[in-house]
Design an enzyme around this catalytic site. Structure first.
Site, PDB file in Angstrom:
ATOM      1  CE  LYS A 116      -3.793  -2.473   2.273  1.00 37.78           C
ATOM      2  NZ  LYS A 116      -4.108  -3.004   1.022  1.00 37.78           N
ATOM      3  CE  LYS A 157      -6.604   1.245   4.204  1.00 40.33           C
ATOM      4  NZ  LYS A 157      -6.399   1.573   2.585  1.00 40.33           N
ATOM      5  CG  PHE A 201     -11.720   5.542   9.870  1.00 43.07           C
ATOM      6  CD1 PHE A 201     -11.735   4.077   9.210  1.00 43.07           C
ATOM      7  CD2 PHE A 201     -12.939   5.660  10.437  1.00 43.07           C
ATOM      8  CE1 PHE A 201     -12.628   3.287   9.188  1.00 43.07           C
ATOM      9  CE2 PHE A 201     -14.040   4.785  10.456  1.00 43.07           C
ATOM     10  CZ  PHE A 201     -13.894   3.441   9.801  1.00 43.07           C
ATOM     11  CG  HIS A 207     -14.489  -0.313  -3.057  1.00 40.17           C
ATOM     12  ND1 HIS A 207     -13.412  -0.837  -2.363  1.00 40.17           N
ATOM     13  CD2 HIS A 207     -14.102  -0.815  -4.356  1.00 40.17           C
ATOM     14  CE1 HIS A 207     -12.582  -1.636  -3.195  1.00 40.17           C
ATOM     15  NE2 HIS A 207     -13.161  -1.725  -4.349  1.00 40.17           N
ATOM     16  CE  LYS A 236     -13.388  -5.101  -3.280  1.00 40.70           C
ATOM     17  NZ  LYS A 236     -12.303  -5.276  -4.489  1.00 40.70           N
ATOM     18  NE  ARG A 290      -5.715  -9.950  -5.876  1.00 40.79           N
ATOM     19  CZ  ARG A 290      -6.837  -9.553  -5.581  1.00 40.79           C
ATOM     20  NH1 ARG A 290      -7.994 -10.017  -6.240  1.00 40.79           N
ATOM     21  NH2 ARG A 290      -7.048  -8.796  -4.430  1.00 40.79           N
ATOM     22  CB  VAL A 293     -13.722 -11.878  -6.508  1.00 42.40           C
ATOM     23  CG1 VAL A 293     -14.984 -12.704  -6.165  1.00 42.40           C
ATOM     24  CG2 VAL A 293     -12.500 -12.520  -5.347  1.00 42.40           C
TER      25      VAL A 293
END
Ligand code: ADP
Ligand code: ADP
Ligand code: MG
Length: 445
Positions: A116, A157, A201, A207, A236, A290, A293
């Site tokens: 990140k 994070k 935050f 998203h 998700k 990549r 999903v």
């Protein structure tokens, strides 16, 4: 084109990859753990190789065994799917050293974007806004100082984190005194890397993510964006394409995604994740190097096969499409079918599938590796399939999804299907008024 590839994954994505390979006349080898011996990809593959016991560390993450399986069977390339080895640059490099093509970006761009912290740096260099935050933090003192500047609440994070894990909200200075070391310790434990970054935050946002394809020679196109705001525990559940954002904002986010991917000369399929706040400000969050999903919803509105494109790029055939060749049409929604109990905080529900009937009809797609009598192993994630629908408009797609969910039968473990039926009836969802806190604020869960 390759004659034979090895699929280094399991479950629905192993099957997804195999399906395209078959259509292209490519032989498939699938690796599996002892727990997956009876899984559908293993039953359907041309060849299969057991690479170890059930624990992922000993099988799906076992590099020597996976590489041996590829060499032994004469596979020319390895498709890593998502999770497991998909974002491991060392694995990609080792594939190269053994003369095997890694179907994905170069180890260099994986390294640059894999963390990140790295992603934030590249975003800044390519003039893409990031969430107010920091690079790597090395001490509680540095964290206290940064949080003071950013303003509480902040989010720690794990720089190497993923899958919604490795995040810690810190609301006060007092909390930070213990939280930073804890976060480092957890990051070391879960991701083998204690590196921590901090972000403001944000309580309420969407998203939104951009699908890109690059040829590794500077040519990058986007294939639209997806809204993945319906989540639980930062993971998700439901995704859709396109988003319901206004046209100019959409275009700005798409352009930002392409710019960033171009900056690293990206090769293959990738996703740039953004946060979009109430005021229409957008911030880059991270890049997933990549296939994802939820890639299916973008396939449905573009008519493209992303696995085919990945294979073509990896085989050196390049990316034939120009941006203007990408025509997006209609609306697609995906529900992740998880074996878990939404009434018990989404507790995983492993067990045997006693009965299964998947829906069909116009505009319905099911990607699933389960069948009647299949026992869900407790060692992996709870995804047992994905239900995807397409229709001309968002309203029609919602009606179709509800119909398809109502047709579905999965006997045995509890699933998220009943929850999704309720969501399809939710007035906020129907209006597209959905932020990541939807389940908490709009569904009384
Ligand atoms: P997507 O963004 O495609 O939905 P997710 O973030 O849900 O992907 O991750 C997909 C799969 O990969 C999940 O099984 C998740 O647990 C796993 N995963 C992703 N990143 C990591 C990581 N860094 N370490 C371990 N597992 C990961
Ligand atoms: P991962 O690698 O685990 O997918 P991400 O950085 O993509 O991690 O974040 C996963 C999810 O966590 C996001 O979709 C979002 O819901 C939440 N999240 C991420 N960053 C923030 C933030 N700064 N404030 C609030 N929630 C966040
Ligand atoms: Mg993410």
């Amino acid at each position: 084109m390759f004659k034979k590839i090895l699929i280094a994954n399991r479950g629905e994505i192993a099957l997804r990859i195999m399906r395209t390979a078959r259509e292209m006349g490519i032989q498939t080898v699938v690796v599996y753990s002892q727990a997956d011996e009876k899984s559908l990809p293993v039953l359907l593959a041309d060849e299969s190789v057991c690479v170890g016991p059930p624990a992922s560390n000993a099988s799906y993450l076992n590099i020597p065994n996976i590489l041996s399986a590829a060499l032994m069977t004469g596979a020319e390339a390895i498709h890593p799917g998502y999770g497991f080895m998909a974002e491991n640059p060392d694995f990609a490099e080792m594939c190269g050293e053994h003369g095997i093509v890694f179907i994905g970006p170069t180890p260099e761009s994986m390294r640059a974007l894999g963390s990140k912290a790295g992603g934030r740096e590249i975003a800044a260099l390519s003039n893409v806004p990031v969430v107010p935050g920091t690079g790597l933090l090395d001490s509680t003192e540095a964290a206290l100082l940064a949080a003071k500047q950013i303003g509480y609440p902040v989010l720690l994070k794990a720089s190497a984190g993923g899958g919604g894990r490795g995040q810690k909200v810190v609301r006060t200075q007092d909390e930070m005194k213990t939280a930073f070391n804890q976060a480092q310790e957890e990051a070391r434990l879960y991701f083998g890397d204690p590196a921590i970054i901090m972000e403001k935050f944000l309580e309420e946002f969407r998203h939104v993510e951009v699908q890109v394809m690059g040829d590794g020679q500077g040519h990058v196109i986007h294939i639209g964006e997806r809204d993945c705001s319906i989540q639980r525990r930062n993971q998700k559940l439901i995704e859709e394409a396109p988003s319901t954002l206004p046209a100019t904002l959409r275009q700005e986010i798409l352009d930002a995604g392409v710019r960033l991917a171009q900056h690293v000369n990206y090769a293959g399929a990738g996703t740039l994740e953004f946060i979009v706040d109430r005021d229409g400000q957008f911030y880059f969050m991270e890049m997933n190097t990549r296939i994802q999903v939820e890639h299916c919803v973008s396939e449905m509105i573009s008519g493209l096969d992303f696995v085919r494109m990945q294979l073509q790029i990896a085989a050196g055939e390049g990316l034939a499409l120009q941006q203007s060749d990408v025509v997006l049409r209609g609306h697609a929604i995906e529900c992740r079918l998880n074996a878990e109990d939404p009434d018990k905080d989404f507790r995983p529900a492993a067990g045997k599938i006693e009965e299964v009937y998947f829906p069909g009809g116009p505009g319905v797609r099911v990607d699933s590796h389960v069948y009647e009598g299949y026992a869900i192993p407790p060692h992996y994630d709870s995804l047992i399939g994905k239900l995807i629908v397409w229709h001309e408009s968002r309203d029609q797609a919602i009606a179709r999804m509800k119909r398809a969910l109502q047709e579905s039968v999965i006997g045995g473990p509890k699933t998220t299907i009943p929850l999704y039926i309720r969501i399809m009836d939710n007035p906020f969802y129907k209006r597209g008024a959905v932020m990541t806190n939807f389940l908490k604020t709009r569904m009384e869960l």
